[in-house]
Design a protein around this motif. Structure first.
Motif: not given
Length: 65
Positions: A19-21, A27-30, A40-43, A46-49
């Protein structure tokens, strides 16, 4: 809450790294991300609080030669 984003104090309402990104307009994929010095891998973003004072680095690839 306040987090450190790329070395600067940043106020955010984001609850996860993903969410922060997005909220900060990266650009999230980049981009590559790290939290408190750990990649922290892109995948799994969403699990990192996020918590108060957490250190986040968001790095964009550079082109050139």
């Amino acid at each position: 809450m306040q987090v450190e984003l790329n070395g600067k104090p940043t106020e955010t309402n984001a609850s996860t790294l993903a969410e922060l990104v997005e909220v900060e307009g990266f650009e999230a994929p980049c981009v590559a991300t790290a939290v408190d010095g750990v990649f922290v891998p892109k995948a799994t973003r969403d699990t990192v609080t996020l918590t108060e004072g957490i250190r986040v680095e968001v790095l964009s690839p550079m082109q050139g030669g």
